[in-house]
Design a protein around this motif. Structure first.
Motif, PDB file in Angstrom:
ATOM      1  N   ARG A 206      60.905 191.436  31.709  1.00  0.00           N
ATOM      2  CA  ARG A 206      62.314 191.767  31.602  1.00  0.00           C
ATOM      3  C   ARG A 206      62.750 192.013  30.354  1.00  0.00           C
ATOM      4  NH1 ARG A 206      66.753 189.134  35.388  1.00  0.00           N
ATOM      5  NH2 ARG A 206      66.008 187.302  34.420  1.00  0.00           N
ATOM      6  N   SER A 207      63.852 192.647  30.038  1.00  0.00           N
ATOM      7  CA  SER A 207      64.433 192.805  28.654  1.00  0.00           C
ATOM      8  C   SER A 207      65.760 191.810  28.603  1.00  0.00           C
ATOM      9  CB  SER A 207      64.536 194.140  28.209  1.00  0.00           C
ATOM     10  OG  SER A 207      65.504 194.655  28.939  1.00  0.00           O
ATOM     11  N   ALA A 208      66.331 191.490  27.542  1.00  0.00           N
ATOM     12  CA  ALA A 208      67.479 190.950  27.478  1.00  0.00           C
ATOM     13  C   ALA A 208      68.628 191.871  28.275  1.00  0.00           C
ATOM     14  CB  ALA A 208      67.758 190.695  26.010  1.00  0.00           C
ATOM     15  N   SER A 209      68.657 193.206  28.284  1.00  0.00           N
ATOM     16  CA  SER A 209      69.819 194.140  28.898  1.00  0.00           C
ATOM     17  C   SER A 209      69.313 194.044  30.155  1.00  0.00           C
ATOM     18  CB  SER A 209      69.266 195.313  28.304  1.00  0.00           C
ATOM     19  OG  SER A 209      68.132 196.079  28.623  1.00  0.00           O
ATOM     20  N   GLY A 210      68.554 193.246  30.906  1.00  0.00           N
ATOM     21  CA  GLY A 210      68.186 193.356  32.131  1.00  0.00           C
ATOM     22  C   GLY A 210      67.096 194.340  32.767  1.00  0.00           C
ATOM     23  N   GLY A 211      66.619 195.374  31.991  1.00  0.00           N
ATOM     24  CA  GLY A 211      65.627 196.334  32.441  1.00  0.00           C
ATOM     25  C   GLY A 211      64.245 195.571  32.175  1.00  0.00           C
ATOM     26  N   PHE A 212      63.073 196.570  32.417  1.00  0.00           N
ATOM     27  CA  PHE A 212      62.063 196.188  32.383  1.00  0.00           C
ATOM     28  C   PHE A 212      61.026 196.626  31.392  1.00  0.00           C
ATOM     29  CE2 PHE A 212      63.176 194.399  36.238  1.00  0.00           C
ATOM     30  CZ  PHE A 212      62.632 193.091  36.291  1.00  0.00           C
ATOM     31  N   TYR A 213      60.134 196.081  30.553  1.00  0.00           N
ATOM     32  CA  TYR A 213      59.269 196.571  29.587  1.00  0.00           C
ATOM     33  C   TYR A 213      58.264 197.539  30.465  1.00  0.00           C
ATOM     34  CZ  TYR A 213      61.368 193.360  26.494  1.00  0.00           C
ATOM     35  OH  TYR A 213      62.336 192.727  25.659  1.00  0.00           O
ATOM     36  N   LYS A 222      55.104 197.251  24.529  1.00  0.00           N
ATOM     37  CA  LYS A 222      55.656 198.309  24.609  1.00  0.00           C
ATOM     38  C   LYS A 222      56.892 198.411  25.608  1.00  0.00           C
ATOM     39  CE  LYS A 222      50.893 200.545  24.315  1.00  0.00           C
ATOM     40  NZ  LYS A 222      50.065 201.636  25.237  1.00  0.00           N
ATOM     41  N   ARG A 223      58.012 198.668  24.625  1.00  0.00           N
ATOM     42  CA  ARG A 223      59.292 198.424  25.173  1.00  0.00           C
ATOM     43  C   ARG A 223      60.013 199.587  25.769  1.00  0.00           C
ATOM     44  NH1 ARG A 223      60.851 193.286  23.066  1.00  0.00           N
ATOM     45  NH2 ARG A 223      59.279 192.305  21.879  1.00  0.00           N
TER      46      ARG A 223
END
Length: 258
Positions: A206-213, A222-223
């Motif tokens: 999970r990214s800091a914004s709440g989405g997923f890599y 790979k983001r």
């Protein structure tokens, strides 16, 4: 060129929408199931199955089982026994291909005998869904065998989703999402593993914004943000897990089957 997996995912979404009374989505979903029957059904002396692409008769097992699941579901909703029979008949071609250890090859043909994580999850989930829809008792041992292989060989310690047996990288978000969803829908003894995979994904993908890599490699991440490959599957999987956990909370003696 339409492929069977994307067609099935879209059609099932439309049938789900129909359950909530959303417009004419039932008719469109049913039309997609008829397309699968009309354009993708292959009959051979060795068995019947659904092809992956129109005009290409290569047998891809996860595609066949997903197509069978859609055709059975549409047949039940529309009260069409012939569709249910067609779906179950195609399913048998894949169940015969399940190996002694419970693994399912990607397909039949040169260089198609490999096994991976998320495609195995597609097969396990669809088999279990069909068994539940039609009460197909003969499928129970196949579901148990394939689910056991999936759990033991395609997930590591702490819910780590493996891309293939014996490999740790890349950690792919679709493998994590499919594991959460499959184990949550199986319920019972599999629900704790669904939770472990979800916790792993939330920590590592999970990214800091709440989405997923998209993917974590051994030395880099790979983001790239993908709706269809990352965020949507994870959202759906986590919803299934939440439903399974709530069912267990309300009926702890019955286990959970979302």
């Amino acid at each position: 060129t339409p492929n069977v997996v994307c067609t099935v995912f879209a059609a099932n979404a439309l049938l789900d929408a129909a359950d909530t009374g959303c417009g004419d989505s039932l008719g469109v979903g049913f039309d997609a199931a008829r397309f699968v029957l009309r354009e993708l059904r292959v009959r051979r002396r060795t068995g019947t199955y659904f092809a992956y692409l129109p005009g290409d008769e290569t047998l891809i097992h996860n595609g066949n089982v997903l197509a069978a699941q859609l055709v059975v579901r549409a047949g039940r909703l529309a009260d069409r026994p012939s569709m249910i029979e067609a779906g179950v008949e195609a399913l048998e071609t894949t169940t015969r291909a399940v190996r002694d250890d419970g693994s399912v090859p990607y397909g039949e043909g040169p260089d198609l005998g490999w096994v991976d994580g998320h495609h195995t999850g597609f097969v396990v989930e669809a088999l279990a869904d069909i068994a539940g829809q039609v009460g197909h008792r003969a499928l129970a041992p196949v579901v148990d065998a394939t689910a056991s292989f999936y759990r033991l060989h395609l997930f590591g310690a702490g819910g780590w989703p493996r891309p293939r047996p014996g490999a740790s990288y890349p950690i792919d978000v679709i493998a994590a999402a499919q594991g959460i969803q499959t184990f949550a829908r199986l319920g019972g003894e599999y629900l704790p593993l669904a939770t472990a995979v979800a916790e792993f994904a939330l920590r590592r993908l999970r990214s800091a914004s709440g989405g997923f890599y998209y993917q974590r490699q051994r030395l880099h991440v790979k983001r790239v943000p993908y709706a269809r490959w990352a965020d949507a599957p994870m959202s759906l999987a986590l919803a299934f897990l939440a439903a399974g956990l709530e069912a267990r909370r309300r009926h702890p003696a019955m286990g959970a089957r979302a």
